[in-house]
Motif scaffolding. Structure first.
Motif, PDB file in Angstrom:
ATOM      1  N   TYR A  65       0.874  -1.345  -0.141  1.00  0.00           N
ATOM      2  CA  TYR A  65      -0.366  -0.050   0.319  1.00  0.00           C
ATOM      3  C   TYR A  65       0.838   1.533  -0.100  1.00  0.00           C
ATOM      4  O   TYR A  65       0.480   2.103  -0.356  1.00  0.00           O
ATOM      5  N   LEU A  66       2.377   0.452   0.430  1.00  0.00           N
ATOM      6  CA  LEU A  66       2.960   2.326   0.526  1.00  0.00           C
ATOM      7  C   LEU A  66       4.216   2.813  -0.681  1.00  0.00           C
ATOM      8  O   LEU A  66       5.006   3.265  -0.695  1.00  0.00           O
ATOM      9  N   GLY A  67       4.207   1.278  -1.708  1.00  0.00           N
ATOM     10  CA  GLY A  67       5.322   0.889  -2.374  1.00  0.00           C
ATOM     11  C   GLY A  67       6.475   0.203  -1.760  1.00  0.00           C
ATOM     12  O   GLY A  67       6.746  -0.035  -0.193  1.00  0.00           O
ATOM     13  N   LYS A  68       7.416  -0.291  -3.290  1.00  0.00           N
ATOM     14  CA  LYS A  68       7.905  -1.292  -2.334  1.00  0.00           C
ATOM     15  C   LYS A  68       9.931  -0.475  -1.791  1.00  0.00           C
ATOM     16  O   LYS A  68       9.728  -1.323  -1.034  1.00  0.00           O
ATOM     17  N   LYS A  69       9.675   0.692  -2.001  1.00  0.00           N
ATOM     18  CA  LYS A  69      11.008   1.269  -1.447  1.00  0.00           C
ATOM     19  C   LYS A  69      10.755   1.830   0.480  1.00  0.00           C
ATOM     20  O   LYS A  69      11.484   1.712   1.335  1.00  0.00           O
ATOM     21  N   THR A  70       9.229   2.690   0.369  1.00  0.00           N
ATOM     22  CA  THR A  70       8.902   1.817   1.617  1.00  0.00           C
ATOM     23  C   THR A  70       8.512   0.537   2.679  1.00  0.00           C
ATOM     24  O   THR A  70       9.470   0.323   3.747  1.00  0.00           O
ATOM     25  N   ARG A  81      11.447 -14.373  10.902  1.00  0.00           N
ATOM     26  CA  ARG A  81      10.156 -14.230   8.650  1.00  0.00           C
ATOM     27  C   ARG A  81      10.359 -13.487   8.442  1.00  0.00           C
ATOM     28  O   ARG A  81       9.937 -13.086   7.071  1.00  0.00           O
ATOM     29  N   ASN A  82      10.729 -11.908   9.668  1.00  0.00           N
ATOM     30  CA  ASN A  82      11.184 -10.970   8.529  1.00  0.00           C
ATOM     31  C   ASN A  82      12.711 -10.795   7.634  1.00  0.00           C
ATOM     32  O   ASN A  82      12.037 -10.731   6.524  1.00  0.00           O
ATOM     33  N   PHE A  83      13.360 -11.546   7.783  1.00  0.00           N
ATOM     34  CA  PHE A  83      14.194 -11.354   6.479  1.00  0.00           C
ATOM     35  C   PHE A  83      13.726 -12.682   5.579  1.00  0.00           C
ATOM     36  O   PHE A  83      14.335 -12.274   4.404  1.00  0.00           O
ATOM     37  N   VAL A 134      12.705 -13.415   0.264  1.00  0.00           N
ATOM     38  CA  VAL A 134      12.555 -13.677  -1.072  1.00  0.00           C
ATOM     39  C   VAL A 134      11.397 -12.423  -2.100  1.00  0.00           C
ATOM     40  O   VAL A 134      11.479 -12.960  -2.793  1.00  0.00           O
ATOM     41  N   GLU A 135      11.449 -11.166  -1.209  1.00  0.00           N
ATOM     42  CA  GLU A 135      11.213  -9.991  -2.023  1.00  0.00           C
ATOM     43  C   GLU A 135      12.431  -9.578  -3.145  1.00  0.00           C
ATOM     44  O   GLU A 135      11.981  -9.142  -3.848  1.00  0.00           O
ATOM     45  N   SER A 136      13.716  -9.983  -2.421  1.00  0.00           N
ATOM     46  CA  SER A 136      14.792  -9.724  -3.280  1.00  0.00           C
ATOM     47  C   SER A 136      15.163 -10.413  -4.513  1.00  0.00           C
ATOM     48  O   SER A 136      14.973 -11.193  -4.464  1.00  0.00           O
ATOM     49  N   LYS A 145      18.571 -15.226  -2.134  1.00  0.00           N
ATOM     50  CA  LYS A 145      17.505 -16.300  -2.080  1.00  0.00           C
ATOM     51  C   LYS A 145      17.984 -17.301  -1.741  1.00  0.00           C
ATOM     52  O   LYS A 145      17.276 -18.004  -1.447  1.00  0.00           O
ATOM     53  N   ARG A 146      19.511 -17.541  -0.592  1.00  0.00           N
ATOM     54  CA  ARG A 146      19.829 -18.488  -0.589  1.00  0.00           C
ATOM     55  C   ARG A 146      18.870 -19.021   1.333  1.00  0.00           C
ATOM     56  O   ARG A 146      18.347 -19.854   1.891  1.00  0.00           O
TER      57      ARG A 146
END
Length: 452
Positions: A86-91, A311-313, A318-320, A326-327
């Protein structure tokens, strides 16, 4: 984070409502209460109860915002994912990296504290070795199964709750029997005697906000467990509505009891009032008792940190687009993000290096203060994200809705901003506040030059 990617963690939904409740309580109630209450009362006197209530209500607004978004889309395994949407990928990238770092730093602080607590009984044991052993044990728990993690956290948190309820029960008995201590008779008048909103000046009253804010950080850990509950839409509303009030009960109940037993003007700063109160009650081994409680509190908080930060990492990986990150999307045989857990534990293990430095107490204060600063940024972003969600097509009109959001959301945002600004007038929190601001500005500049 996309729904497809977020589904990777759906294989082991081993958390029930009691697990979710205790995870949030375990991640919130800790050294901020058991060890920091003396400073809080010293700064603001009985008015500290009002400070806890106000910040507690602000956190409830954040929790309801998180709950409403997760109820609408329980497939997201972290509430941070909504920021990207909702705020964009950079945020979202800023929030994700900030959250991972700040929670990991909080874990470093807790692990450092664990080393000191164990040395209370075994002073000859090196702190760094204690930290490594404890970290290995808790990391193993997080690698085996979500249900085992939830069960361990349940019993960790139970110890804290029993300790607080024991304090409150002791206070009630002493009050009803007119118990006399070396500080005088236990009485409600001790709480209201010479009451003043700012008994030690406006500056000290303002300083108390930072300490109380730190006591509440971690309540949002419930947002990291949503996708791993057995029935998210059934568990979330009940858990979120109950948790803030239960935590306020524990905080306000404990602090009020302390000030009823011990005249607030005489409560010593820079040490646990729990020790002083139990000693006044005739429990001479209070120091060992409280040390055991704060030890389990730190272990509980660290357990929650490993779970939440990993979980955050995993979401970051996943998004990177980086092949290195990716490992860390690899899942274990138990359908858990094993590599993300390990890299998080590795960062937290840096506290073992800090343990051999002579300025360890200063480092501990700096790390916890910096974590609080970044948490405030994330809470503000969470509320802004929620506002954008309400404007989107995803808004679920018959979902788990917040009451009067047009009033409470702006008020909460203003409150968080004001607390952040007060940090620049607090000598012990000024440097971390400047550092957090530099992190925000620097990350924004770097992201501005990156391709979308």
């Amino acid at each position: 984070m996309s729904v497809e990617n977020s589904g990777a963690l759906e294989g082991d939904k081993g958390l029930s409502n009691r697990h979710v409740q205790l995870i949030a309580i375990g991640g919130t109630i800790g050294t901020g209460l058991f060890m920091g209450a003396g400073d809080s009362i010293h700064f603001a006197g009985p008015a500290i109860l009002l400070t806890y209530a106000v910040i507690g209500l602000m956190m409830f607004v954040v929790m309801r915002a998180i709950g409403e978004m997760l109820y609408a889309d329980p497939t997201q395994h972290t509430f941070i994912a909504f920021m990207s949407k909702y705020l964009g990928k950079k945020t979202g990238s800023f929030a994700s990296w900030s959250y991972w770092l700040t929670v990991a730093f909080m874990g470093m602080a807790e692990l450092t504290a664990i080393g000191k607590y164990v040395q209370f009984w075994f002073p000859s044991w090196p702190a760094w070795l204690i930290q490594i052993v404890i970290l290995v044990i808790l990391t193993s728990v997080n690698l085996i199964a979500v249900a085992l993690y939830g069960e361990a956290e349940f019993w960790f948190a139970m110890i804290k709750i029993v300790a607080i309820l024991s304090l409150i029960a002791t206070g009630i008995i002493m009050l009803l029997t007119g118990f006399k201590t070396s500080q005088g008779t236990v009485s409600v008048s001790n709480l209201f005697s010479h009451f003043s909103l700012m008994p030690n000046g406006a500056g000290n009253f303002i300083n108390s906000f930072q300490m109380v804010m730190f006591a509440f950080v971690g309540m949002e850990f419930i947002g990291m467990t949503a996708a791993e509950t057995k029935d998210a839409r059934k568990v979330l509303p009940k858990a979120i509505n109950q948790i803030p009030f239960r935590i306020l009960f524990f905080y306000l109940g404990a602090l009020a009891t302390i000030m009823v037993i011990y005249p607030w003007q005489q409560i010593p700063a820079n040490q646990s009032p729990f020790v002083a109160v139990f000693k006044l009650a005739g429990i001479n081994w209070a120091a060992a008792l409280v040390n055991f409680v704060v030890l389990t509190s730190a272990a509980s908080a660290l357990n929650s940190v490993i779970f939440s930060a990993s979980r955050n990492f995993y979401s970051l990986a996943v998004e990177s687009k980086s092949p290195i990150l990716k490992r860390f999307t690899k899942m274990s045989s138990h359908k858990l993000p094993a590599n993300a857990v390990l890299i998080t534990a590795l960062l937290i293990a840096c506290s073992a290096i800090i343990a051999v430095l002579p300025q360890i107490s200063d480092a501990f204060t700096f790390v916890t203060s910096a974590s609080t600063d970044l948490f405030i940024m994330i809470y503000v972003l969470t509320l802004v994200t929620y506002w954008q969600y309400r404007k989107s097509n995803d808004y679920l009109k018959d979902g788990f809705l917040m009451v009067a959001p047009k009033f409470f959301v702006p008020v909460a945002i203003i409150g968080f901003v004001l607390i952040y600004l007060t940090l620049f007038f607090n000598q012990s929190a000024m440097v971390p506040a400047i550092g957090a601001t530099i992190w925000l500005i620097g990350f924004t500049i770097v992201q501005a030059f990156k391709k979308a």
